[in-house]
Write a protein that holds these residues in place. Structure first.
Motif, PDB file in Angstrom:
ATOM      1  N   UNK A   8     103.892 -10.451 -11.829  1.00 11.65           N
ATOM      2  CA  UNK A   8     103.356 -10.533 -10.401  1.00 11.65           C
ATOM      3  C   UNK A   8     105.491 -10.444 -10.053  1.00 11.65           C
ATOM      4  N   UNK A   9     105.587 -11.573  -9.787  1.00  8.02           N
ATOM      5  CA  UNK A   9     107.199 -11.527  -9.344  1.00  8.02           C
ATOM      6  C   UNK A   9     107.827 -10.538 -10.398  1.00  8.02           C
ATOM      7  N   UNK A  10     107.492 -10.634 -11.531  1.00  9.50           N
ATOM      8  CA  UNK A  10     109.133  -9.685 -12.316  1.00  9.50           C
ATOM      9  C   UNK A  10     108.789  -8.459 -11.408  1.00  9.50           C
TER      10      UNK A  10
ATOM     11  N   UNK B  44      97.154 -19.478 -13.670  1.00  7.72           N
ATOM     12  CA  UNK B  44      97.643 -19.171 -12.196  1.00  7.72           C
ATOM     13  C   UNK B  44      99.441 -18.718 -12.510  1.00  7.72           C
ATOM     14  N   UNK B  45     100.525 -19.716 -13.666  1.00  7.50           N
ATOM     15  CA  UNK B  45     101.521 -19.879 -13.036  1.00  7.50           C
ATOM     16  C   UNK B  45     101.909 -18.823 -13.329  1.00  7.50           C
ATOM     17  N   UNK B  46     101.683 -18.454 -14.423  1.00  9.97           N
ATOM     18  CA  UNK B  46     101.545 -17.214 -15.744  1.00  9.97           C
ATOM     19  C   UNK B  46     101.403 -15.702 -14.893  1.00  9.97           C
ATOM     20  N   UNK B  47     100.375 -16.147 -13.987  1.00 10.96           N
ATOM     21  CA  UNK B  47     100.046 -14.176 -12.999  1.00 10.96           C
ATOM     22  C   UNK B  47     100.968 -14.544 -12.262  1.00 10.96           C
ATOM     23  N   UNK B  48     101.972 -15.924 -11.525  1.00 10.29           N
ATOM     24  CA  UNK B  48     102.967 -15.834  -9.913  1.00 10.29           C
ATOM     25  C   UNK B  48     104.117 -14.772 -11.237  1.00 10.29           C
TER      26      UNK B  48
ATOM     27  N   UNK C  54      98.632  -4.344 -16.796  1.00 12.47           N
ATOM     28  CA  UNK C  54      97.815  -3.185 -16.992  1.00 12.47           C
ATOM     29  C   UNK C  54      97.541  -2.606 -15.739  1.00 12.47           C
ATOM     30  N   UNK C  55      96.997  -3.740 -14.918  1.00  8.36           N
ATOM     31  CA  UNK C  55      96.886  -3.871 -13.832  1.00  8.36           C
ATOM     32  C   UNK C  55      98.056  -3.530 -12.681  1.00  8.36           C
ATOM     33  N   UNK C  56      99.017  -4.073 -12.683  1.00  8.57           N
ATOM     34  CA  UNK C  56      99.686  -3.593 -11.908  1.00  8.57           C
ATOM     35  C   UNK C  56     100.259  -1.631 -11.679  1.00  8.57           C
ATOM     36  N   UNK C  57     100.607  -1.553 -13.453  1.00  4.92           N
ATOM     37  CA  UNK C  57     101.020  -0.287 -13.553  1.00  4.92           C
ATOM     38  C   UNK C  57      99.901   0.817 -13.185  1.00  4.92           C
ATOM     39  N   UNK C  58      98.598   0.438 -13.126  1.00  2.33           N
ATOM     40  CA  UNK C  58      97.712   1.682 -13.009  1.00  2.33           C
ATOM     41  C   UNK C  58      97.521   1.406 -10.923  1.00  2.33           C
ATOM     42  N   UNK C  59      97.831   0.579 -10.637  1.00  2.00           N
ATOM     43  CA  UNK C  59      97.619   0.532  -8.985  1.00  2.00           C
ATOM     44  C   UNK C  59      98.397   1.211  -9.134  1.00  2.00           C
ATOM     45  N   UNK C  60     100.034   1.159  -9.321  1.00  2.00           N
ATOM     46  CA  UNK C  60     101.127   2.095  -8.634  1.00  2.00           C
ATOM     47  C   UNK C  60     101.273   3.434  -8.982  1.00  2.00           C
ATOM     48  N   UNK C  61     100.555   3.345 -10.229  1.00  2.00           N
ATOM     49  CA  UNK C  61     100.682   4.797 -10.406  1.00  2.00           C
ATOM     50  C   UNK C  61      99.164   5.750  -9.240  1.00  2.00           C
ATOM     51  N   UNK C  62      98.536   4.890  -8.943  1.00  2.00           N
ATOM     52  CA  UNK C  62      97.182   5.300  -8.243  1.00  2.00           C
ATOM     53  C   UNK C  62      97.274   5.230  -7.010  1.00  2.00           C
ATOM     54  N   UNK C  63      98.189   5.283  -6.155  1.00  3.98           N
ATOM     55  CA  UNK C  63      99.286   4.761  -4.852  1.00  3.98           C
ATOM     56  C   UNK C  63      98.268   4.375  -4.276  1.00  3.98           C
ATOM     57  N   UNK C  64      97.589   2.661  -4.883  1.00  2.00           N
ATOM     58  CA  UNK C  64      97.333   1.875  -4.539  1.00  2.00           C
ATOM     59  C   UNK C  64      97.327  -0.156  -4.483  1.00  2.00           C
TER      60      UNK C  64
END
Length: 382
Positions: free
Chosen positions: A344-346, A337-341, A105-115
């Motif tokens: 992100x890499x996906x 942390x491995x899950x988080x990585x 969700x964080x990745x989607x929103x920050x991408x949508x908000x150009x941040x």
């Protein structure tokens, strides 16, 4: 063979875990006991979560939450929403689950908000929030659950032991977030709401109901610690085969294999007589430093399994404080942390080292601040 080589070069964590597992099998030959000692419950739960939450993404089930959080106009407020969302949910649904929910969700929103330039530090804050939020409860992380059941400690005593760490981490996270946005505390983020206005097709409501129901069932399985988890896993797989078998192809099997390799390594180490004799002499009285250092090699969940049999009578506090801090030192320190990585890499292929670089320096600063107060608590309350 070329495909396997390419996969291992691409997947750093898999390569490390596979090398560790293979080396351990030369130390302790494979056996039935080794097979039975692997934490199949954790692997099964992770399989279910990865698959069902991939279904959430496919069916856009998170869209209502995206629309609501997207209405937060200040980027600092949005970051606080996500970071503390991870912090508190990790106490009840485990740290890895909270990251699986909030990081996409964080990745989607920050991408949508150009941040997007803020994504890496914010994901690091969420990682810290998952590690430090989950430490408060016995079921917040796999290592907490394992040590809680093995030690026989009372629930109230466990909460009392972990509360100072939780409160301090809560306040420290706010300071870190404030520092990130120190130049413009009121910086705005404008999210294109049209990106999340896609209407759900009525014909797909069965799949949405299925995934929400399966998710609730999985969470109940985790929280209640039921012994019926093998049947829940079979039921989940059967439902997906019937209603949405294509989703099974999208499951992150690389992550599952990484977990399996780490569990093989820890089980093999525990069963070697020479290593067991060494650990029995070295660990007692030094649980805090051992738990932190060993976790950097095999991660904190396998480290808890390796070290618990050699922990002294009053070493529980030191052991669990170290294990719940080890994930701040490196990616390998915590499997969460491995899950988080992986998530992100996906979304950003080829950005593994960029993630590790940002994660490491921010987390190490956090670790440097908390490590000595924790040691003081161990010494005073021993």
């Amino acid at each position: 063979m070329n495909r396997i080589t390419a996969l291992l070069k691409k997947e750093l964590m898999l390569s490390v875990s596979l090398a560790a597992a293979c080396a351990s099998l030369f130390i302790t030959p494979p056996s039935k006991e080794l097979f039975s000692s692997i934490d199949w419950k954790t692997l099964s739960v992770l399989f279910m979560l990865l698959t069902v939450l991939e279904g959430f993404k496919q069916e856009k089930i998170f869209n209502p939450l995206l629309r609501r959080s997207g209405k937060l106009s200040k980027i600092k407020t949005l970051t606080l929403f996500f970071v503390y969302g991870v912090f508190f949910t990790s106490m009840f649904v485990t740290n890895d689950v909270s990251l699986i929910i909030f990081v996409p969700l964080t990745i989607i929103l920050f991408k949508a908000g150009n941040k997007e330039h803020y994504i890496l530090p914010v994901l690091t804050f969420e990682n810290i929030a998952a590690i430090r939020g989950s430490l408060l409860t016995p079921f917040g992380s796999p290592q907490n659950l394992f040590l809680f059941s093995q030690s026989g400690i009372e629930v109230t005593a466990f909460f009392k032991m972990m509360l100072p760490l939780s409160v301090f981490s809560f306040a420290l996270l706010y300071l870190f977030i404030s520092f990130l946005y120190r130049k413009d505390k009121g910086e705005q983020i404008n999210v294109d709401q049209d990106a999340f206005k896609e209407e759900w097709e009525k014909k797909r409501r069965i799949k949405r109901i299925l995934y929400v129901s399966l998710f609730a069932l999985i969470i109940c399985t985790i929280v209640t610690r039921t012994k019926l988890w093998p049947y829940v896993t079979l039921f989940t797989a059967l439902m997906l085969l019937i209603f949405d078998r294509k989703i099974l192809v999208k499951t992150d099997y690389v992550l599952l294999l990484t977990f399996l390799c780490f569990f093989i390594f820890s089980s093999s180490i525990c069963r070697n007589p020479g290593i067991a004799q060494f650990l029995s002499k070295a660990v007692t009285g030094h649980e805090y430093i051992w738990s932190i250092l060993l976790s950097q090699i095999i991660s904190n969940v396998p480290a808890s399994i390796v070290l618990w049999p050699f922990t002294g009578e009053n070493g529980l506090r030191a052991l669990i404080y170290g294990l719940d801090s080890a994930g701040l030192c490196s990616i390998i320190g915590s499997l969460a942390s491995v899950i988080n990585l992986r998530i992100y890499v996906k979304e950003y292929p080829g950005k593994t080292f960029a993630f590790i670089k940002t994660f490491t320096w921010i987390s190490l600063i956090f670790f440097a601040i908390v490590v000595l107060p924790q040691l003081l608590l161990i010494k005073v309350l021993a």
